[in-house]
Design a protein around this motif. Sequence first.
Motif, PDB file in Angstrom:
ATOM      1  N   ARG A 121       9.359  76.562  23.973  1.00  0.00           N
ATOM      2  CA  ARG A 121       8.810  76.000  22.671  1.00  0.00           C
ATOM      3  C   ARG A 121       9.145  74.543  22.469  1.00  0.00           C
ATOM      4  O   ARG A 121       8.349  73.830  21.503  1.00  0.00           O
ATOM      5  CB  ARG A 121       9.868  76.916  21.500  1.00  0.00           C
ATOM      6  CG  ARG A 121       9.513  78.391  21.610  1.00  0.00           C
ATOM      7  CD  ARG A 121      10.091  79.005  20.392  1.00  0.00           C
ATOM      8  NE  ARG A 121       9.625  78.449  19.178  1.00  0.00           N
ATOM      9  CZ  ARG A 121      10.378  77.621  18.140  1.00  0.00           C
ATOM     10  NH1 ARG A 121      11.652  77.387  18.535  1.00  0.00           N
ATOM     11  NH2 ARG A 121       9.881  77.269  17.227  1.00  0.00           N
ATOM     12  N   SER A 122      10.131  74.059  22.885  1.00  0.00           N
ATOM     13  CA  SER A 122      10.337  72.560  23.053  1.00  0.00           C
ATOM     14  C   SER A 122       9.670  72.036  24.335  1.00  0.00           C
ATOM     15  O   SER A 122      10.036  72.520  25.267  1.00  0.00           O
ATOM     16  CB  SER A 122      11.620  72.288  22.729  1.00  0.00           C
ATOM     17  OG  SER A 122      12.561  72.695  23.764  1.00  0.00           O
ATOM     18  N   ILE A 123       9.079  70.650  24.184  1.00  0.00           N
ATOM     19  CA  ILE A 123       8.583  69.962  25.146  1.00  0.00           C
ATOM     20  C   ILE A 123       9.895  69.051  25.795  1.00  0.00           C
ATOM     21  O   ILE A 123       9.973  67.972  25.212  1.00  0.00           O
ATOM     22  CB  ILE A 123       7.533  69.041  24.748  1.00  0.00           C
ATOM     23  CG1 ILE A 123       6.390  70.179  24.318  1.00  0.00           C
ATOM     24  CG2 ILE A 123       6.909  68.415  26.125  1.00  0.00           C
ATOM     25  CD1 ILE A 123       5.254  69.320  23.599  1.00  0.00           C
ATOM     26  N   PRO A 124      10.262  69.461  26.976  1.00  0.00           N
ATOM     27  CA  PRO A 124      11.451  68.540  27.544  1.00  0.00           C
ATOM     28  C   PRO A 124      10.981  66.970  27.676  1.00  0.00           C
ATOM     29  O   PRO A 124       9.915  66.938  28.185  1.00  0.00           O
ATOM     30  CB  PRO A 124      11.871  69.385  28.780  1.00  0.00           C
ATOM     31  CG  PRO A 124      11.033  70.462  28.773  1.00  0.00           C
ATOM     32  CD  PRO A 124       9.995  70.569  27.824  1.00  0.00           C
ATOM     33  N   PRO A 125      11.996  66.085  27.490  1.00  0.00           N
ATOM     34  CA  PRO A 125      11.762  64.873  27.947  1.00  0.00           C
ATOM     35  C   PRO A 125      11.851  64.697  29.609  1.00  0.00           C
ATOM     36  O   PRO A 125      12.463  65.682  30.111  1.00  0.00           O
ATOM     37  CB  PRO A 125      12.933  63.904  27.226  1.00  0.00           C
ATOM     38  CG  PRO A 125      13.928  64.915  27.108  1.00  0.00           C
ATOM     39  CD  PRO A 125      13.419  66.282  26.766  1.00  0.00           C
ATOM     40  N   LEU A 129      13.816  67.095  32.461  1.00  0.00           N
ATOM     41  CA  LEU A 129      13.132  67.602  33.343  1.00  0.00           C
ATOM     42  C   LEU A 129      13.402  66.920  34.979  1.00  0.00           C
ATOM     43  O   LEU A 129      12.748  67.476  35.848  1.00  0.00           O
ATOM     44  CB  LEU A 129      11.537  67.438  33.318  1.00  0.00           C
ATOM     45  CG  LEU A 129      10.952  68.288  32.093  1.00  0.00           C
ATOM     46  CD1 LEU A 129       9.482  67.850  31.840  1.00  0.00           C
ATOM     47  CD2 LEU A 129      10.912  69.712  32.458  1.00  0.00           C
ATOM     48  N   CYS A 130      14.323  66.037  34.868  1.00  0.00           N
ATOM     49  CA  CYS A 130      14.572  65.527  36.163  1.00  0.00           C
ATOM     50  C   CYS A 130      13.428  64.731  36.791  1.00  0.00           C
ATOM     51  O   CYS A 130      13.365  64.628  38.043  1.00  0.00           O
ATOM     52  CB  CYS A 130      15.340  66.211  37.169  1.00  0.00           C
ATOM     53  SG  CYS A 130      16.866  66.897  36.513  1.00  0.00           S
ATOM     54  N   LEU A 131      12.538  64.192  35.927  1.00  0.00           N
ATOM     55  CA  LEU A 131      11.278  63.393  36.720  1.00  0.00           C
ATOM     56  C   LEU A 131      11.858  61.926  36.855  1.00  0.00           C
ATOM     57  O   LEU A 131      12.654  61.493  36.057  1.00  0.00           O
ATOM     58  CB  LEU A 131      10.171  63.376  35.677  1.00  0.00           C
ATOM     59  CG  LEU A 131       9.631  64.907  35.338  1.00  0.00           C
ATOM     60  CD1 LEU A 131       8.789  64.940  34.272  1.00  0.00           C
ATOM     61  CD2 LEU A 131       8.888  65.426  36.587  1.00  0.00           C
ATOM     62  N   PRO A 132      10.964  61.501  37.874  1.00  0.00           N
ATOM     63  CA  PRO A 132      11.421  59.789  38.135  1.00  0.00           C
ATOM     64  C   PRO A 132      11.050  59.063  36.961  1.00  0.00           C
ATOM     65  O   PRO A 132      10.268  59.412  36.155  1.00  0.00           O
ATOM     66  CB  PRO A 132      10.445  59.846  39.545  1.00  0.00           C
ATOM     67  CG  PRO A 132       9.512  60.667  39.531  1.00  0.00           C
ATOM     68  CD  PRO A 132      10.053  61.873  38.638  1.00  0.00           C
ATOM     69  N   PRO A 133      11.723  57.721  36.941  1.00  0.00           N
ATOM     70  CA  PRO A 133      11.588  56.983  35.782  1.00  0.00           C
ATOM     71  C   PRO A 133       9.924  56.176  35.636  1.00  0.00           C
ATOM     72  O   PRO A 133       9.417  56.204  34.892  1.00  0.00           O
ATOM     73  CB  PRO A 133      12.463  55.598  35.937  1.00  0.00           C
ATOM     74  CG  PRO A 133      13.509  56.237  36.849  1.00  0.00           C
ATOM     75  CD  PRO A 133      12.779  57.446  37.899  1.00  0.00           C
ATOM     76  N   LEU A 134       9.337  56.311  37.013  1.00  0.00           N
ATOM     77  CA  LEU A 134       7.963  55.907  36.786  1.00  0.00           C
ATOM     78  C   LEU A 134       6.887  56.782  36.040  1.00  0.00           C
ATOM     79  O   LEU A 134       6.138  56.356  35.707  1.00  0.00           O
ATOM     80  CB  LEU A 134       7.532  55.856  38.315  1.00  0.00           C
ATOM     81  CG  LEU A 134       6.031  55.352  38.519  1.00  0.00           C
ATOM     82  CD1 LEU A 134       6.185  53.748  38.282  1.00  0.00           C
ATOM     83  CD2 LEU A 134       5.771  55.600  40.033  1.00  0.00           C
ATOM     84  N   MET A 135       7.278  58.091  35.843  1.00  0.00           N
ATOM     85  CA  MET A 135       6.250  58.934  34.886  1.00  0.00           C
ATOM     86  C   MET A 135       6.148  58.255  33.852  1.00  0.00           C
ATOM     87  O   MET A 135       4.896  58.294  33.043  1.00  0.00           O
ATOM     88  CB  MET A 135       6.967  60.243  34.885  1.00  0.00           C
ATOM     89  CG  MET A 135       7.453  60.761  35.927  1.00  0.00           C
ATOM     90  SD  MET A 135       5.961  61.340  37.123  1.00  0.00           S
ATOM     91  CE  MET A 135       5.159  62.252  36.199  1.00  0.00           C
ATOM     92  N   GLU A 136       7.222  57.443  33.050  1.00  0.00           N
ATOM     93  CA  GLU A 136       6.885  56.832  31.849  1.00  0.00           C
ATOM     94  C   GLU A 136       5.856  55.631  31.965  1.00  0.00           C
ATOM     95  O   GLU A 136       4.876  55.514  30.993  1.00  0.00           O
ATOM     96  CB  GLU A 136       8.232  56.201  31.434  1.00  0.00           C
ATOM     97  CG  GLU A 136       8.041  55.443  29.921  1.00  0.00           C
ATOM     98  CD  GLU A 136       9.433  54.739  29.409  1.00  0.00           C
ATOM     99  OE1 GLU A 136       9.654  53.729  29.083  1.00  0.00           O
ATOM    100  OE2 GLU A 136      10.443  55.626  29.568  1.00  0.00           O
ATOM    101  N   GLU A 137       5.795  54.974  33.070  1.00  0.00           N
ATOM    102  CA  GLU A 137       4.637  54.264  33.408  1.00  0.00           C
ATOM    103  C   GLU A 137       3.349  54.514  33.432  1.00  0.00           C
ATOM    104  O   GLU A 137       2.309  54.006  33.047  1.00  0.00           O
ATOM    105  CB  GLU A 137       5.059  53.250  34.472  1.00  0.00           C
ATOM    106  CG  GLU A 137       6.437  52.329  34.387  1.00  0.00           C
ATOM    107  CD  GLU A 137       6.543  51.666  33.413  1.00  0.00           C
ATOM    108  OE1 GLU A 137       5.625  50.788  33.026  1.00  0.00           O
ATOM    109  OE2 GLU A 137       7.345  51.588  32.410  1.00  0.00           O
ATOM    110  N   LEU A 138       3.182  55.776  33.917  1.00  0.00           N
ATOM    111  CA  LEU A 138       1.863  56.399  34.139  1.00  0.00           C
ATOM    112  C   LEU A 138       1.440  56.828  32.798  1.00  0.00           C
ATOM    113  O   LEU A 138       0.175  57.112  32.699  1.00  0.00           O
ATOM    114  CB  LEU A 138       2.069  57.737  34.939  1.00  0.00           C
ATOM    115  CG  LEU A 138       2.638  57.510  36.291  1.00  0.00           C
ATOM    116  CD1 LEU A 138       2.629  58.899  37.214  1.00  0.00           C
ATOM    117  CD2 LEU A 138       1.761  56.350  36.962  1.00  0.00           C
ATOM    118  N   CYS A 139       2.216  56.701  31.755  1.00  0.00           N
ATOM    119  CA  CYS A 139       1.943  56.939  30.254  1.00  0.00           C
ATOM    120  C   CYS A 139       1.132  55.740  29.657  1.00  0.00           C
ATOM    121  O   CYS A 139       0.476  55.971  28.561  1.00  0.00           O
ATOM    122  CB  CYS A 139       2.965  57.511  29.495  1.00  0.00           C
ATOM    123  SG  CYS A 139       3.670  59.074  29.838  1.00  0.00           S
TER     124      CYS A 139
END
Length: 381
Positions: A121-125, A129-139
């Motif tokens: 129901r909620s979209i995890p940050p 989710l333990c995603l690498p910091p670079l994911m933010e740059e891909l946005c």
Amino acid sequence: MVKIYEWTDSTFETGKELEIDKIFRASIEHNCSDVHLQVGSPPIFRIRGTLTPLKMPPITEEGMIKLCFPMLDQRNLDIFHRDGGADYAKVVEHKGEPWRFRINLLTQLGKVGMVARKIERSIPPFEKLCLPPLMEELCKFDQGMVLLAGVTGSGKSTTIGSMLNWINQNMNKHILTVEDPIEFVFTSDQCLINQRELGQDVCDFHVAMKHAVREDPDIILVGEMRDRDTFETAIHAAETGHLVFGTIHASSAPGTIPRIIDLFPADMHTAIRAAIGMSMKAIVGQKLLKTIVDLPPRVPIIEILLFNAMVRKLVEKGEDTKLHAAIRIGAEDGMQLFNDSLYDFIQREFISRAAAFEVSPNVEELKMRLKGIDVKGAAIL
């Protein structure tokens, strides 16, 4: 074994609540990710990555039809009979809150079956989710294409949902999604968001994308790249100034390139490689791996291929076998291989070495890393 309720013919009753809703509610209670229904077996939940049969009698052919068919509207019923399967979404109320399930109704060995994915129901940050910091740059790209690659159940949709939610919270954009079916339902924050579901809101993907260019989107989520027409339409949107997100079934980030090329006839390969080199910004490969801690129960094993000048040249020249080495060389820019992600989670004591070795594409290299032997300098193009 998990027991929900005793199964008898009398449990099939008419009314507002469908019998299958009880199974969906139980899956929510048990924090299940997927529900499997098969004739001759009891319902099976996937809990923390493990398939767990429920303590109840096997489902009969008649019982399966009574469970599944009341969920279908006429359109999906027609699709099911025509194609032998149908994809759709269902909302189930549980403790006053709506929960969405992405459902695939199928036939196998001439019998009806079902697989349902519970949508959180909620979209995890990214951090949760333990995603690498670079994911933010891909946005942050203004235009181009970003693909999430992985097999079914690898968490691609959740990762893309987290990326779009970050954009929604931090940027002022118009996000348009074309999905079959809609998974995460977004609430507009800083962004204007329109979500279109095939069948419910628009007749098919091609009409949706034809309309999209007239709907002033900054960002388009095209869902899954299943065929040549879908990819051609998406790459055209990327070439005309939009940022396009999508998913594709491929085993790795470098392996996505030949997967795309195989969608096209040989006489188009050169042109498609040129289009990919010009428009693709990044491909993220993803796998899910069970942890040895309570939270999180699973972590994403991530591979990142950024399209710098070297990668674009390799793709355009058809030298896909060198992309692995290009990722190694691009480590300083944030590129990483699956083994880099596995090594990180082992060091953080999130996953076991045995589990990591099972999914590693290069077990010997990972073992060398864990022994302190530097293998990063071994990649030479």
